[in-house]
Each structure stands twice: as C-alpha cells, then as structure tokens.
Scaffold this motif. Structure first.
Motif, PDB file in Angstrom:
ATOM      1  N   ALA A  27       0.821  -1.197   0.000  1.00  0.00           N
ATOM      2  CA  ALA A  27       0.000   0.000   0.000  1.00  0.00           C
ATOM      3  C   ALA A  27       0.861   1.254   0.000  1.00  0.00           C
ATOM      4  CB  ALA A  27      -0.916  -0.006   1.224  1.00  0.00           C
ATOM      5  N   MET A  28       0.458   2.260  -0.772  1.00  0.00           N
ATOM      6  CA  MET A  28       1.189   3.514  -0.846  1.00  0.00           C
ATOM      7  C   MET A  28       0.847   4.398   0.342  1.00  0.00           C
ATOM      8  SD  MET A  28       0.837   4.465  -4.897  1.00  0.00           S
ATOM      9  CE  MET A  28      -0.943   4.435  -4.862  1.00  0.00           C
ATOM     10  N   GLU A  29       1.789   5.256   0.731  1.00  0.00           N
ATOM     11  CA  GLU A  29       1.471   6.260   1.716  1.00  0.00           C
ATOM     12  C   GLU A  29       0.402   7.172   1.140  1.00  0.00           C
ATOM     13  OE1 GLU A  29       4.473   9.823   1.317  1.00  0.00           O
ATOM     14  OE2 GLU A  29       5.594   7.923   1.263  1.00  0.00           O
ATOM     15  N   ARG A  30      -0.427   7.754   2.008  1.00  0.00           N
ATOM     16  CA  ARG A  30      -1.504   8.612   1.539  1.00  0.00           C
ATOM     17  C   ARG A  30      -0.918   9.819   0.825  1.00  0.00           C
ATOM     18  NH1 ARG A  30      -3.085   4.391   2.940  1.00  0.00           N
ATOM     19  NH2 ARG A  30      -4.842   3.921   4.292  1.00  0.00           N
ATOM     20  N   MET A  31      -1.446  10.132  -0.360  1.00  0.00           N
ATOM     21  CA  MET A  31      -0.910  11.244  -1.128  1.00  0.00           C
ATOM     22  C   MET A  31      -1.981  11.859  -2.015  1.00  0.00           C
ATOM     23  SD  MET A  31       1.439   9.202  -3.969  1.00  0.00           S
ATOM     24  CE  MET A  31       2.290   8.168  -2.772  1.00  0.00           C
ATOM     25  N   ARG A  32      -1.649  13.005  -2.572  1.00  0.00           N
ATOM     26  CA  ARG A  32      -2.511  13.700  -3.543  1.00  0.00           C
ATOM     27  C   ARG A  32      -2.054  13.289  -4.939  1.00  0.00           C
ATOM     28  NH1 ARG A  32      -5.580  18.616  -4.094  1.00  0.00           N
ATOM     29  NH2 ARG A  32      -5.062  19.787  -5.986  1.00  0.00           N
ATOM     30  N   ILE A  33      -2.982  12.750  -5.733  1.00  0.00           N
ATOM     31  CA  ILE A  33      -2.645  12.199  -7.040  1.00  0.00           C
ATOM     32  C   ILE A  33      -3.609  12.751  -8.079  1.00  0.00           C
ATOM     33  CG2 ILE A  33      -2.444  10.081  -8.414  1.00  0.00           C
ATOM     34  CD1 ILE A  33      -1.867   8.592  -5.806  1.00  0.00           C
ATOM     35  N   ALA A  34      -3.063  13.285  -9.158  1.00  0.00           N
ATOM     36  CA  ALA A  34      -3.875  13.799 -10.258  1.00  0.00           C
ATOM     37  C   ALA A  34      -3.992  12.742 -11.343  1.00  0.00           C
ATOM     38  CB  ALA A  34      -3.260  15.071 -10.831  1.00  0.00           C
ATOM     39  N   VAL A  35      -5.196  12.593 -11.899  1.00  0.00           N
ATOM     40  CA  VAL A  35      -5.432  11.600 -12.945  1.00  0.00           C
ATOM     41  C   VAL A  35      -6.144  12.261 -14.118  1.00  0.00           C
ATOM     42  CG1 VAL A  35      -6.544   9.413 -13.558  1.00  0.00           C
ATOM     43  CG2 VAL A  35      -5.619   9.741 -11.244  1.00  0.00           C
ATOM     44  N   ALA A  36      -5.527  12.211 -15.283  1.00  0.00           N
ATOM     45  CA  ALA A  36      -6.165  12.625 -16.531  1.00  0.00           C
ATOM     46  C   ALA A  36      -6.698  11.373 -17.214  1.00  0.00           C
ATOM     47  CB  ALA A  36      -5.164  13.336 -17.444  1.00  0.00           C
ATOM     48  N   GLU A  81      -0.216  27.212 -17.367  1.00  0.00           N
ATOM     49  CA  GLU A  81      -0.041  27.780 -16.031  1.00  0.00           C
ATOM     50  C   GLU A  81      -1.231  27.448 -15.135  1.00  0.00           C
ATOM     51  OE1 GLU A  81       0.756  31.922 -16.316  1.00  0.00           O
ATOM     52  OE2 GLU A  81       2.707  31.656 -17.298  1.00  0.00           O
ATOM     53  N   LYS A  82      -2.440  27.504 -15.697  1.00  0.00           N
ATOM     54  CA  LYS A  82      -3.634  27.172 -14.925  1.00  0.00           C
ATOM     55  C   LYS A  82      -3.633  25.707 -14.518  1.00  0.00           C
ATOM     56  CE  LYS A  82      -8.699  27.435 -15.128  1.00  0.00           C
ATOM     57  NZ  LYS A  82      -9.869  27.817 -15.963  1.00  0.00           N
ATOM     58  N   THR A  83      -3.226  24.841 -15.456  1.00  0.00           N
ATOM     59  CA  THR A  83      -3.145  23.415 -15.139  1.00  0.00           C
ATOM     60  C   THR A  83      -2.116  23.173 -14.047  1.00  0.00           C
ATOM     61  OG1 THR A  83      -3.751  22.825 -17.407  1.00  0.00           O
ATOM     62  CG2 THR A  83      -2.715  21.106 -16.072  1.00  0.00           C
ATOM     63  N   ALA A  84      -0.955  23.837 -14.167  1.00  0.00           N
ATOM     64  CA  ALA A  84       0.103  23.676 -13.167  1.00  0.00           C
ATOM     65  C   ALA A  84      -0.389  24.081 -11.788  1.00  0.00           C
ATOM     66  CB  ALA A  84       1.327  24.497 -13.567  1.00  0.00           C
ATOM     67  N   ALA A  85      -1.163  25.161 -11.720  1.00  0.00           N
ATOM     68  CA  ALA A  85      -1.685  25.613 -10.426  1.00  0.00           C
ATOM     69  C   ALA A  85      -2.580  24.540  -9.807  1.00  0.00           C
ATOM     70  CB  ALA A  85      -2.456  26.917 -10.604  1.00  0.00           C
ATOM     71  N   GLY A  86      -3.363  23.864 -10.634  1.00  0.00           N
ATOM     72  CA  GLY A  86      -4.229  22.820 -10.127  1.00  0.00           C
ATOM     73  C   GLY A  86      -3.490  21.584  -9.668  1.00  0.00           C
ATOM     74  N   LEU A  87      -2.271  21.392 -10.173  1.00  0.00           N
ATOM     75  CA  LEU A  87      -1.467  20.227  -9.804  1.00  0.00           C
ATOM     76  C   LEU A  87      -0.609  20.470  -8.566  1.00  0.00           C
ATOM     77  CD1 LEU A  87      -0.212  19.050 -13.331  1.00  0.00           C
ATOM     78  CD2 LEU A  87      -2.182  18.216 -12.035  1.00  0.00           C
ATOM     79  N   THR A  88      -0.661  21.652  -8.032  1.00  0.00           N
ATOM     80  CA  THR A  88       0.155  21.987  -6.858  1.00  0.00           C
ATOM     81  C   THR A  88      -0.133  21.012  -5.712  1.00  0.00           C
ATOM     82  OG1 THR A  88       0.180  24.328  -7.453  1.00  0.00           O
ATOM     83  CG2 THR A  88       0.680  23.768  -5.161  1.00  0.00           C
ATOM     84  N   GLY A  89       0.916  20.477  -5.146  1.00  0.00           N
ATOM     85  CA  GLY A  89       0.781  19.568  -4.017  1.00  0.00           C
ATOM     86  C   GLY A  89       0.614  18.114  -4.397  1.00  0.00           C
ATOM     87  N   VAL A 134       7.565  22.923  -6.942  1.00  0.00           N
ATOM     88  CA  VAL A 134       7.824  21.627  -6.317  1.00  0.00           C
ATOM     89  C   VAL A 134       7.116  20.573  -7.181  1.00  0.00           C
ATOM     90  CG1 VAL A 134       7.616  20.193  -4.264  1.00  0.00           C
ATOM     91  CG2 VAL A 134       7.931  22.670  -4.034  1.00  0.00           C
ATOM     92  N   PRO A 135       7.826  19.936  -8.078  1.00  0.00           N
ATOM     93  CA  PRO A 135       7.185  18.993  -8.997  1.00  0.00           C
ATOM     94  C   PRO A 135       6.781  17.705  -8.294  1.00  0.00           C
ATOM     95  CG  PRO A 135       9.557  18.972  -9.309  1.00  0.00           C
ATOM     96  CD  PRO A 135       9.261  20.077  -8.337  1.00  0.00           C
ATOM     97  N   PRO A 136       5.908  16.937  -8.899  1.00  0.00           N
ATOM     98  CA  PRO A 136       5.523  15.643  -8.309  1.00  0.00           C
ATOM     99  C   PRO A 136       6.696  14.679  -8.321  1.00  0.00           C
ATOM    100  CG  PRO A 136       4.658  15.845 -10.520  1.00  0.00           C
ATOM    101  CD  PRO A 136       5.220  17.182 -10.172  1.00  0.00           C
ATOM    102  N   ARG A 137       6.596  13.638  -7.538  1.00  0.00           N
ATOM    103  CA  ARG A 137       7.662  12.638  -7.489  1.00  0.00           C
ATOM    104  C   ARG A 137       7.692  11.799  -8.754  1.00  0.00           C
ATOM    105  NH1 ARG A 137       6.128  10.341  -1.755  1.00  0.00           N
ATOM    106  NH2 ARG A 137       5.883   8.469  -3.012  1.00  0.00           N
ATOM    107  N   VAL A 138       6.517  11.640  -9.399  1.00  0.00           N
ATOM    108  CA  VAL A 138       6.458  10.747 -10.553  1.00  0.00           C
ATOM    109  C   VAL A 138       5.382  11.208 -11.524  1.00  0.00           C
ATOM    110  CG1 VAL A 138       4.867   9.168  -9.358  1.00  0.00           C
ATOM    111  CG2 VAL A 138       6.216   8.337 -11.294  1.00  0.00           C
TER     112      VAL A 138
END
Length: 326
Positions: A27-36, A81-89, A134-138
């Motif tokens: 199991a992964m540690e709890r995280m914020r993940i974006a899915v397209a 830029e708008k997409t990047a803002a939504g991916l923050t964190g 601060v980019p995502p890990r993956v």
C-alpha cells in the motif's frame, strides 16, 4: 470452481479492483494524485482504487471544475499555467487520456484525433509538471504495446525497438511528448498497456456480449498472439509504478504468458460455458474495420520483463482467472 474456492477468488478480485487493503505491504502512503482520463476504463478503476485507500484524487476535466477534487485543463496546451496551479501539491500525476483506438474506423480525421488527444495532451501535462516549483515525485504516462508493431511469434520485451506503421509511430510520439517532465528531473514512467480484460470497455467489452450469446469465435486464423492483462492487475501495476521510486522508463503491462487468439477464444468459451463455433475471416475484418483490422489481426507476443523483475506479482496471470475476474 465452486463454494469457498470461488468466494475466495471473487474476494481477491474485489480487493484488487478497489485497491490494496489497509496495512497491505504494497500500500502507498496517503498522497494527492492527479489523474487525466479518469472517466475511461482504466482511469475510473484507478480512481476507485486510490480513493478506497484514502488517497486524495484530483480528476483533470475539460469542463469547468465542479469541486475541489477537479481541475480544469486544456489538453491542447493553451492553459499550462492554470493546469500547473491545479497540480500543486500532487505527489503523482497519471495521464491516461486519449481517444479510443478501436472506437471508430481510422479515417484521416480520426487518426489526427488519436494523435492529438495523446501527443498534445501529454505535452500539456508534462509542461505543467515541469513548471511547478515543487514537482511531483512521478509522472506516469499511458502508452501501449502497439509501439512494437506486428512481432509475429517473436517474444518481445521493453528492449525491442518500435515497429512500423501508424500505431508504433503514434506511441513513439506519445512517449516523446513527456520530455518536458523528464528534462525537469521528474521520474517518468511509460505504462505500455496490452489488451485489458474487462467487461466495461476495450476489446473485451465487445467480446463478452458476443460470447455470452454464443456468437463468439476466433478472428482471422486465430494464430496471432494477444498480450492481455486483467483490469485488476493493470490498476495494481500502475500503483506499483507510482509507489516504487526506483522505477522509470517503459514498462509492459501485460500478463506473463501471451496467448494466441485461438487459445483465448477457447478460454472464453470454456469459462462462459458457451460454444464458440464462428470465425471471422481476415478479409471480412478488413472490409469492416479498414486499417484498424491490421491491429486486430496483428500478432504481439509481449512480456512484462521489467515489471516482473521489479517484483510485481500478478493476481490474475492466467487467462481463465482474468476472464473470471472480469
């Protein structure tokens, strides 16, 4: 299989689809993940799995966002830029967006749609990822075993070169579009997916009703290899690639033992307890499907060498189990 054996099998199938159970060693540690592509066959199953395990999932949508768990994005890259803002964190970004390969005949206009929905969308996301302080890990980007083309009886793994034709060239462009994320130092993974065994869509979504009606049968001579993967294992593999920080580059998401279309036809008839007396001749497929028929009749004997070497274990490696799980 019956009684307790079937119950255990179905329970494991459900667990695999909804995610790792709490306390599972994978199991992964709890995280914020974006899915397209969160509304697609694989994306929706992935979102269910991640959400069930307590992760915060952000869906990328083309319409205005309906809440805090949605981000409006432009797959053509006009609002990076708008997409990047939504991916923050976000600790991970998963891109599974793209028009369906088998949804229509490959007219020139639809081939452009297939390409643009993948290449432009991947470029937009990769640039947004690269723009984050601060980019995502993956960054996990969808791809397909179609990159290898028709390989006949030859067993191929991730070291094989791209093949010839529309699909291989599309897949090459699709993967190359992730370059901005790679150049920014983000671990980038290419999930080269095979034929997903599932009721809800893809090739098997069309096969199940035919076989249940007793109208199933082999396609062409049936000697072409189909490299399949159960939807449960597809989701688990993507999560495995997200969670393991040393894994990057291309990974074949296919079961360990590809089978011929004839063998898969026999398995469908066996599991569903229906006859499979029919065969669709190659000329008929070409007349009905046009250029797409080449993908149906082509042979791809693809194995998941890197995924297996990384320690991933399939829950439904055999075709009978994969069909039952679906």
């Amino acid at each position: 299989m019956c009684g307790s054996g079937m119950t255990i099998t179905l329970r494991r199938a459900a667990e695999r689809l909804t995610g790792f159970s709490p306390g599972h060693p994978g199991a992964m540690e709890r995280m914020r993940i974006a899915v397209a592509g969160a509304s697609g066959l694989i994306g929706s199953a992935l979102v269910r799995s991640l959400t069930a395990d307590g992760h915060e999932v952000v869906r990328l949508v083309r319409r205005p966002a309906a809440g805090p768990h949605e981000v409006c994005w432009d797959p053509e890259g006009r609002a990076v830029e708008k997409t990047a803002a939504g991916l923050t964190g976000c600790a991970a970004v998963v891109n599974l967006a793209g028009a369906g390969i088998g949804d229509q005949r490959w007219t020139p206009s639809y081939k452009r749609q297939l390409r643009d929905s993948r290449v432009l969308g991947t470029t937009a996301l990769a640039e947004a990822v690269a723009a984050l302080p601060v980019p995502p890990r993956v960054f996990v980007n969808g791809s397909a075993i179609g990159i290898y083309g028709d390989t006949g009886d030859q067993v191929v793994d991730e070291e094989a070169p791209p093949g010839d034709g529309f699909l291989p060239s599309l897949c090459v462009e699709w993967e190359e579009a992730a370059a901005p994320a790679q150049e920014a130092g983000v671990r980038t993974v290419f999930a080269r997916t095979g034929l997903v065994v599932a009721r809800g869509g893809g090739a098997w979504g069309r096969l199940f009703p035919l076989f249940r009606a007793g109208l199933g049968g082999r396609l062409g001579d049936g000697r072409q290899y189909w490299s399949y993967i159960a939807l449960h294992d597809e989701v688990a593999a993507i999560r495995y690639l997200i969670d393991h920080d040393t894994l990057a580059g291309p990974f074949n998401l296919t079961a360990p033992e590809p089978l011929t279309n004839r063998e898969i036809t026999a398995a469908m008839a066996r599991v569903l307890r229906r006859p499979a007396p029919f065969a669709v001749p190659a000329p008929v497929l070409r007349a009905a499907l046009g250029e797409l028929a080449g993908d149906v009749l082509g042979s791809q004997r693809v194995v998941p060498r890197r995924l297996s070497a990384a320690g991933f274990r399939f829950a439904f490696a055999g075709i009978d189990d994969a069909i039952r799980a679906a």
